[in-house]
Design an enzyme around this catalytic site. Structure first.
Site, PDB file in Angstrom:
ATOM      1  N   LYS A  86      11.668 -14.418 -32.171  1.00  0.00           N
ATOM      2  CA  LYS A  86      10.944 -14.930 -31.010  1.00  0.00           C
ATOM      3  C   LYS A  86       9.508 -15.298 -31.343  1.00  0.00           C
ATOM      4  CE  LYS A  86      11.808 -11.099 -28.371  1.00  0.00           C
ATOM      5  NZ  LYS A  86      11.601 -10.209 -27.226  1.00  0.00           N
TER       6      LYS A  86
ATOM      7  N   GLU B  85      10.526 -15.421 -23.715  1.00  0.00           N
ATOM      8  CA  GLU B  85       9.519 -15.229 -22.660  1.00  0.00           C
ATOM      9  C   GLU B  85       8.129 -14.949 -23.225  1.00  0.00           C
ATOM     10  OE1 GLU B  85      11.592 -11.277 -23.309  1.00  0.00           O
ATOM     11  OE2 GLU B  85      12.119 -13.401 -23.233  1.00  0.00           O
TER      12      GLU B  85
ATOM     13  N   LYS C 159      16.295 -21.987 -25.417  1.00  0.00           N
ATOM     14  CA  LYS C 159      15.268 -21.377 -24.582  1.00  0.00           C
ATOM     15  C   LYS C 159      14.108 -20.847 -25.412  1.00  0.00           C
ATOM     16  CE  LYS C 159      14.795 -17.212 -21.709  1.00  0.00           C
ATOM     17  NZ  LYS C 159      13.961 -16.468 -22.669  1.00  0.00           N
TER      18      LYS C 159
ATOM     19  N   HIS D 120      12.399 -16.469 -16.014  1.00  0.00           N
ATOM     20  CA  HIS D 120      12.659 -15.235 -16.750  1.00  0.00           C
ATOM     21  C   HIS D 120      12.032 -14.073 -15.992  1.00  0.00           C
ATOM     22  CE1 HIS D 120      12.576 -12.126 -19.809  1.00  0.00           C
ATOM     23  NE2 HIS D 120      13.504 -12.800 -20.426  1.00  0.00           N
TER      24      HIS D 120
ATOM     25  N   ASN E 123       0.798  -1.212   0.000  1.00  0.00           N
ATOM     26  CA  ASN E 123       0.000   0.000   0.000  1.00  0.00           C
ATOM     27  C   ASN E 123       0.830   1.260   0.000  1.00  0.00           C
ATOM     28  OD1 ASN E 123      -2.585   0.626  -0.154  1.00  0.00           O
ATOM     29  ND2 ASN E 123      -3.108   0.254   1.984  1.00  0.00           N
TER      30      ASN E 123
ATOM     31  N   HIS F  28      17.371 -14.798 -14.856  1.00  0.00           N
ATOM     32  CA  HIS F  28      18.066 -13.761 -15.620  1.00  0.00           C
ATOM     33  C   HIS F  28      18.536 -12.660 -14.676  1.00  0.00           C
ATOM     34  CE1 HIS F  28      16.931 -15.122 -19.751  1.00  0.00           C
ATOM     35  NE2 HIS F  28      16.287 -15.954 -18.960  1.00  0.00           N
TER      36      HIS F  28
ATOM     37  N   THR G  89      18.534 -18.263 -26.806  1.00  0.00           N
ATOM     38  CA  THR G  89      17.103 -18.033 -27.004  1.00  0.00           C
ATOM     39  C   THR G  89      16.802 -18.148 -28.489  1.00  0.00           C
ATOM     40  OG1 THR G  89      17.317 -16.441 -25.231  1.00  0.00           O
ATOM     41  CG2 THR G  89      15.235 -16.477 -26.417  1.00  0.00           C
TER      42      THR G  89
ATOM     43  N   LYS H 291      15.407 -17.297 -31.816  1.00  0.00           N
ATOM     44  CA  LYS H 291      14.869 -16.104 -32.481  1.00  0.00           C
ATOM     45  C   LYS H 291      14.545 -16.490 -33.926  1.00  0.00           C
ATOM     46  CE  LYS H 291      16.230 -13.451 -28.922  1.00  0.00           C
ATOM     47  NZ  LYS H 291      15.318 -12.787 -28.005  1.00  0.00           N
TER      48      LYS H 291
END
Length: 443
Positions: A166, A193, A190, A283, A112, A316, A162, A164
């Protein structure tokens, strides 16, 4: 009786002579008060609003023991070089938090108070998690040592990539890229994400083709391979369904976006992963929304500690050298918080409290984002053996194709590790080491 009306927080919540207990959760906040608000009042307001306080005295205060349950601002220091900015240290009694719930911890501490009017800005810089609290968490499903044993890979960082582009590949072509990278010498590939289950590639098809690629590469190289299958989904039930399917395929590792997916989902998944022998790659998509501002939000070291409690085997952690920002000392600070058992307070690295994890498994930091072969010496030196180095474009962007890109990365890594073990200085001779390694290539 008591007088109604608005009262100063500092009367109750600013206690400079308080001795912190071993069971307290300690927080360091960077507070920027509004003009005219004294630092003590601002610090006390943070302590109150994130624990037992409300803006006035209420009848029911008499039915509880404030001294037992209130957060206390026990120290305030001005930030050097900043005008009207302070570090406020707050101690929270252990009983304010539900055991084993990162979700509840954050709801209490940062739920809060960040919208508070008396503050212009507020940033949570660090948390000290006492053993009494951390012991109520499972933590990482397996940890660094168990992972090395599962993979049978020692004495060097692990290599990832990763896939690509992606978004937009079909499942079969995606699997093909996975195979080429693993066959070339990477340990892991990978899912990006953002890859969940979109119209151009549904999750089940991707899982099947990636598993096939994995087993083929494994058979041909004689090494254990993995592909982080992203189990992140719209609902917890769907996420678990994907994780269960991954386990049925027999793959070694799944992946989750822990901030967008949420800590509750992440902790459930981590428990499943430990029970079923799956590694869990995490990730940190969305972290910069929370941690990028220097004077508002939360530092990533807090999110990293929270992840170690919630559970994950990789996370990461920036690169220090690539396309995404991250200062070297600060990054090394939270990398140690992820991996080590006992981390000394060290303000130069942004570590405000000594943190003792009492044998909770460690998390492998993942360096990812705009790095390539020529960064390898620096990365090996900065991150050491216990890390995962991930090259997306740095693998798939190789002029000869994906597999040669993977070969290049593996050769560079082995060369750097060997050079380091021979006592050469990676910082000074890095480029030379890489050049020597590639002198055997036809180009």
């Amino acid at each position: 009786g008591f007088k109604a009306g608005v009262k100063d927080y500092r009367l109750t919540y600013y206690t400079p002579d308080y001795e912190t207990k071993d069971t307290d959760i300690l927080a360091a906040f960077r507070v920027t008060p509004q003009p005219g608000v004294p630092a003590e009042e601002a610090g006390a307001a943070v302590a109150a609003e994130s624990s037992t306080g409300t803006w006035t005295t209420v009848w029911t205060d008499g039915l509880t023991s404030l001294d037992r349950y209130k957060g206390r601002c026990y120290h305030i220091e001005a930030v050097v070089g900043e005008e009207n900015q302070y570090i406020a240290y707050v101690a929270y009694p252990l009983d304010l938090f539900e055991e084993g719930s990162v979700t509840n911890m954050f709801t209490s501490i940062v739920g809060n108070v960040f919208g508070f009017k008396a503050l212009r800005a507020l940033r949570l810089e660090d948390l000290r998690i006492p053993p009494a609290y951390s012991k109520t968490f499972q933590g990482p499903p397996h940890g660094i040592q168990a992972e090395r044993d599962k993979l049978n890979k020692y004495g060097r960082p692990l290599l990832g990539c990763t896939i690509k582009p992606k978004l937009g590949l079909s499942a079969k072509n995606y699997g093909r890229a996975v195979y080429e990278c693993l066959r070339g010498g990477l340990d892991f590939t990978k899912d990006d994400e953002n890859v969940n289950s979109q119209p151009f590639m549904r999750w089940r098809d991707r899982f099947l083709f990636c598993a096939e690629a994995l087993y083929k590469a494994q058979a041909e190289t004689g090494e254990i391979k993995g592909h982080y299958l992203n189990a992140t989904a719209a609902t917890c039930e769907e996420m678990m369904k994907r994780a269960i399917f991954a386990r049925e395929l027999g793959v070694p590792i799944v992946m989750h976006d822990y901030l967008t997916g949420g800590f509750t989902a992440n902790t459930s998944l981590a428990h499943y992963c430990r029970d079923n022998g799956l590694l869990l790659h995490i990730h940190r998509a969305m972290h910069a929304v929370i941690d990028r501002q220097k004077n508002h939000g939360m530092h990533f070291r807090v999110l990293a500690k929270a992840l170690r409690m919630s559970g994950g085997d990789h996370i990461h952690a920036g690169t220090v050298v690539g396309k995404l920002e991250g200062e070297r000392e600060m990054t090394l600070g939270f990398v140690d918080l992820l991996r080590d058992d006992y981390i000394e307070k060290d303000r130069s690295r942004g570590i405000f409290f000594t943190q003792d994890w009492v044998s909770m498994p460690g998390v492998l930091p993942v360096a990812s984002g705009g790095i390539h072969v020529w960064h390898m010496p620096a990365l090996t030196e900065i991150f050491g053996d216990d890390s995962v180095l991930q090259f997306g474009g740095g693998t798939l962007g190789h002029p000869w194709g994906n597999a040669p890109g993977a070969v290049a990365n593996r050769v560079a890594l082995e060369a750097c590790v060997q050079a380091r073990n021979e006592g050469r200085d990676l910082a000074r001779e890095g480029n030379e080491i890489i050049r020597e390694a590639c002198s055997w290539s036809p180009e």
